[in-house]
Design a protein around this motif. Structure first.
Motif, mmCIF file in Angstrom:
data_model
loop_
_atom_site.group_PDB
_atom_site.id
_atom_site.type_symbol
_atom_site.label_atom_id
_atom_site.label_comp_id
_atom_site.label_asym_id
_atom_site.label_seq_id
_atom_site.Cartn_x
_atom_site.Cartn_y
_atom_site.Cartn_z
ATOM 1 N N HIS A 121 29.790 24.088 29.860
ATOM 2 C CA HIS A 121 29.152 25.105 29.017
ATOM 3 C C HIS A 121 30.194 26.114 28.545
ATOM 4 O O HIS A 121 30.862 26.744 29.372
ATOM 5 C CB HIS A 121 28.074 25.862 29.805
ATOM 6 N N GLY A 122 30.298 26.280 27.237
ATOM 7 C CA GLY A 122 31.267 27.250 26.704
ATOM 8 C C GLY A 122 32.682 26.799 26.998
ATOM 9 O O GLY A 122 33.015 25.614 26.929
ATOM 10 N N SER A 123 33.518 27.773 27.388
ATOM 11 C CA SER A 123 34.930 27.450 27.634
ATOM 12 C C SER A 123 35.145 26.861 29.023
ATOM 13 O O SER A 123 36.210 26.341 29.332
ATOM 14 C CB SER A 123 35.764 28.726 27.512
ATOM 15 N N GLY A 124 34.145 26.999 29.901
ATOM 16 C CA GLY A 124 34.310 26.539 31.286
ATOM 17 C C GLY A 124 35.063 27.558 32.143
ATOM 18 O O GLY A 124 35.482 27.257 33.255
ATOM 19 N N GLY A 125 35.193 28.780 31.622
ATOM 20 C CA GLY A 125 35.928 29.806 32.378
ATOM 21 C C GLY A 125 35.096 30.486 33.459
ATOM 22 O O GLY A 125 35.596 31.359 34.176
ATOM 23 N N GLN A 126 33.827 30.065 33.607
ATOM 24 C CA GLN A 126 32.963 30.673 34.628
ATOM 25 C C GLN A 126 33.463 30.247 36.012
ATOM 26 O O GLN A 126 33.652 29.058 36.261
ATOM 27 C CB GLN A 126 31.515 30.207 34.476
ATOM 28 N N THR A 127 33.651 31.226 36.893
ATOM 29 C CA THR A 127 34.059 30.906 38.268
ATOM 30 C C THR A 127 32.863 31.115 39.183
ATOM 31 O O THR A 127 32.168 32.128 39.075
ATOM 32 C CB THR A 127 35.224 31.819 38.706
ATOM 33 N N ARG A 128 32.626 30.145 40.056
ATOM 34 C CA ARG A 128 31.478 30.216 40.960
ATOM 35 C C ARG A 128 31.909 29.849 42.384
ATOM 36 O O ARG A 128 32.971 29.269 42.599
ATOM 37 C CB ARG A 128 30.375 29.231 40.505
ATOM 38 N N ALA A 129 31.024 30.174 43.336
ATOM 39 C CA ALA A 129 31.290 29.884 44.747
ATOM 40 C C ALA A 129 30.585 28.582 45.135
ATOM 41 O O ALA A 129 29.485 28.305 44.645
ATOM 42 C CB ALA A 129 30.770 31.032 45.593
ATOM 43 N N PHE A 130 31.201 27.807 46.020
ATOM 44 C CA PHE A 130 30.661 26.495 46.398
ATOM 45 C C PHE A 130 30.642 26.316 47.916
ATOM 46 O O PHE A 130 31.421 26.933 48.642
ATOM 47 C CB PHE A 130 31.505 25.376 45.767
ATOM 48 N N ILE A 131 29.759 25.416 48.338
ATOM 49 C CA ILE A 131 29.708 25.031 49.755
ATOM 50 C C ILE A 131 29.154 23.611 49.828
ATOM 51 O O ILE A 131 28.269 23.248 49.040
ATOM 52 C CB ILE A 131 28.848 26.025 50.584
ATOM 53 N N HIS A 132 29.662 22.809 50.752
ATOM 54 C CA HIS A 132 29.146 21.445 50.929
ATOM 55 C C HIS A 132 27.868 21.487 51.768
ATOM 56 O O HIS A 132 27.732 22.327 52.652
ATOM 57 C CB HIS A 132 30.210 20.565 51.615
ATOM 58 N N ILE A 133 26.953 20.563 51.492
ATOM 59 C CA ILE A 133 25.667 20.532 52.206
ATOM 60 C C ILE A 133 25.865 20.414 53.742
ATOM 61 O O ILE A 133 25.096 20.975 54.519
ATOM 62 C CB ILE A 133 24.752 19.392 51.657
ATOM 63 N N ARG A 134 26.937 19.737 54.161
ATOM 64 C CA ARG A 134 27.190 19.641 55.619
ATOM 65 C C ARG A 134 27.487 21.018 56.203
ATOM 66 O O ARG A 134 27.148 21.297 57.354
ATOM 67 C CB ARG A 134 28.385 18.711 55.883
ATOM 68 N N ASP A 135 28.148 21.865 55.422
ATOM 69 C CA ASP A 135 28.437 23.223 55.901
ATOM 70 C C ASP A 135 27.201 24.105 55.827
ATOM 71 O O ASP A 135 27.025 25.016 56.638
ATOM 72 C CB ASP A 135 29.583 23.843 55.095
#
Ligand code: NAD
Ligand code: USQ
Length: 403
Positions: free
Chosen positions: A263-277
């Motif tokens: 979406h857009g430039s892709g410059g959006q930064t987000r936080a992630f976590i794996h389902i196991r965590d």
């Protein structure tokens, strides 16, 4: 512990229920199966073939020799049944996942906006009221979201865990206070999580409820050790434009040869976590409830931050796929930095699964394996955030056609 898992048929709730059951807890799932009904409404299905809840529970009994209870109950509308259930089961702890959780769905129509607020806020408030009314002293662990903080508000300062220290000049000198971090939601869904926070603050103060609010980042991955034990226990994998989250969507898109939908430039930064965590974090939170009478404990439940475009490049590099830059259907900053504190979970023993470890496995074992179940017409995100029909129409004409 006797634990109620509200929303235990969902993407995070099902693996959490199995994990807690295997760890020896007495687990009962409460779920109204609304998520499955929304799939029917949207004419889409999980990429993975999820089984009906009754079968899931029977298979778990067969495989793990452990029972999980199930009650079909709408937390938002069936207050009396909820209160009666709490009084009967008197749980030690409650994990609350049971909300409408898709930002695009929450912005898709006036009906969906109203449903999201009615469902989420009432479910949370009914739970808190019922705990007070029944005198059940269960520790509540709620799944909130990183999106309550908004993106970009704190500039280069790391986002703290829930509370912000502020200094106010008074005639008598400087006053220092810790306040709830200012809320800056980016969708009606995220807005409901900021409202939840106020409900928690009030009930912790007024009724001494013990509440932990987990501000979780975007969950990626599908399987945990428990859900991979039998194909009939498989976890759900949403890939469609409303419920699919960015990294799982990219993995599935690469698996079917669809260009990655940045979406857009892709410059959006987000936080992630794996389902196991995720499931491990829930266990840690259950083991470390706040004292009665203290404010809600807030933990940032995330392990890594990534820019959307970097994720697209990573997936493209590992699995091979083109990248498509689409007009952004959301109203969000085109670019943002994101620094997040997650010291509490790390100090309590979380050992994160990193993207580099889990990505290939996820791409090859899940996305590629079930790619024939994907409906390519459901991939592009069409729910628009625009403030008028006219602008929304303009944007929709710029998106690729449905088939
Ligand atoms: P999900 O939609 O897969 O699961 C939610 C479950 O809650 C569904 O099974 C649904 O049927 C049930 N539910 C909803 N409203 C209910 C009601 N009124 N009564 C009873 N049951 C109800 O969502 P998920 O991805 O598992 O997310 C779980 C929680 O974690 C949500 O609160 C979400 O906001 C939060 N969260 C999810 C993510 C993510 O990336 N998936 C990230 C951060 C936070
Ligand atoms: N995005 C793309 N392409 C896509 C899909 C998304 O570029 O095909 C972008 C979005 O525009 C956005 C970012 O990726 O900038 C994240 O979108 P997402 O759909 O993966 O995540 P989001 O809408 O924020 O919601 C998800 C879960 C929600 C949870 C939230 C955690 O659905 O339940 O609360 O992640 S957080 O984002 O940290 O608030």
């Amino acid at each position: 512990m006797r634990i109620l898992v509200l929303g235990g048929d969902g993407f995070c709730g099902w693996p959490t229920s199995l994990y807690l059951s295997e760890r020896g807890h007495d687990v009962t799932i409460i779920d109204n199966l609304s998520r499955r009904k929304i799939d029917v409404e949207l004419e889409v299905e999980s990429l993975t073939p999820i089984r009906p809840i009754g079968e899931r529970i029977r298979v778990w009994r067969e495989v793990a020799k452990r029972d999980i209870g199930f009650v079909n109950l709408d937390l938002a509308t069936e207050y009396d049944r909820l209160a009666a259930l709490l009084a009967e089961l008197r749980p030690d702890a409650i994990v609350h996942f049971a909300e409408q959780r898709a930002a695009p769905y929450s912005m898709s129509s006036p009906k969906a906006k109203r449903y999201t607020v009615d469902n989420n806020v009432r479910a949370t408030h009914n739970l808190l009221t019922a705990l007070v009314a029944t005198g059940v002293d269960a520790a509540v662990v709620h799944l909130g979201t990183m999106g309550v903080y908004g993106y970009g508000w704190s500039g280069n300062a790391p986002i703290p865990e829930g509370y912000l220290t502020v200094k106010v000049q008074t005639p008598d000198g400087e006053l220092e206070r810790e306040i709830l971090h200012p809320a800056n939601p980016g969708s009606v869904y995220h807005l409901t999580k900021t409202l939840d926070q106020l409900l928690f603050s009030f009930y912790a103060k007024n009724d001494r409820l013990r509440i932990t609010d987990l501000h979780q980042g975007i969950v990626w991955g599908t399987q945990t050790e428990q859900t991979s034990r039998d194909e009939r226990l498989i976890n759900r994998f949403d890939y469609d434009g409303q419920y699919g989250t960015v990294l799982n969507r990219f993995l599935m898109q690469a698996a079917i040869g669809h260009p990655l939908t940045v979406h857009g430039s892709g410059g959006q930064t987000r936080a992630f976590i794996h389902i196991r965590d995720t499931v491990r974090c829930i266990e840690i939170a259950l083991q470390n409830p706040p004292e009665s009478g203290s404010r809600p404990r807030v933990l940032n439940q995330m392990t890594e931050t990534h820019r959307v475009l970097d994720l697209a490049k990573l997936v493209s590099g590992v699995m091979g796929a083109d990248i498509a830059y689409l007009p952004n259907p959301r109203i969000e900053a085109d670019e943002n930095d994101l620094l997040v504190r997650n010291d509490q979970f790390l100090a309590l023993g979380l050992q994160p699964t990193t993207l580099s470890e889990g990505l290939l496995e996820e791409g090859s074992k899940i996305a590629a394996r079930y790619r024939r179940r994907a409906d390519p017409t459901k991939i592009v995100a069409r729910a628009v955030w625009r403030d008028s029909m006219e602008k929304a129409d303009d944007l929709l004409t710029e998106l690729p056609p449905e088939s």
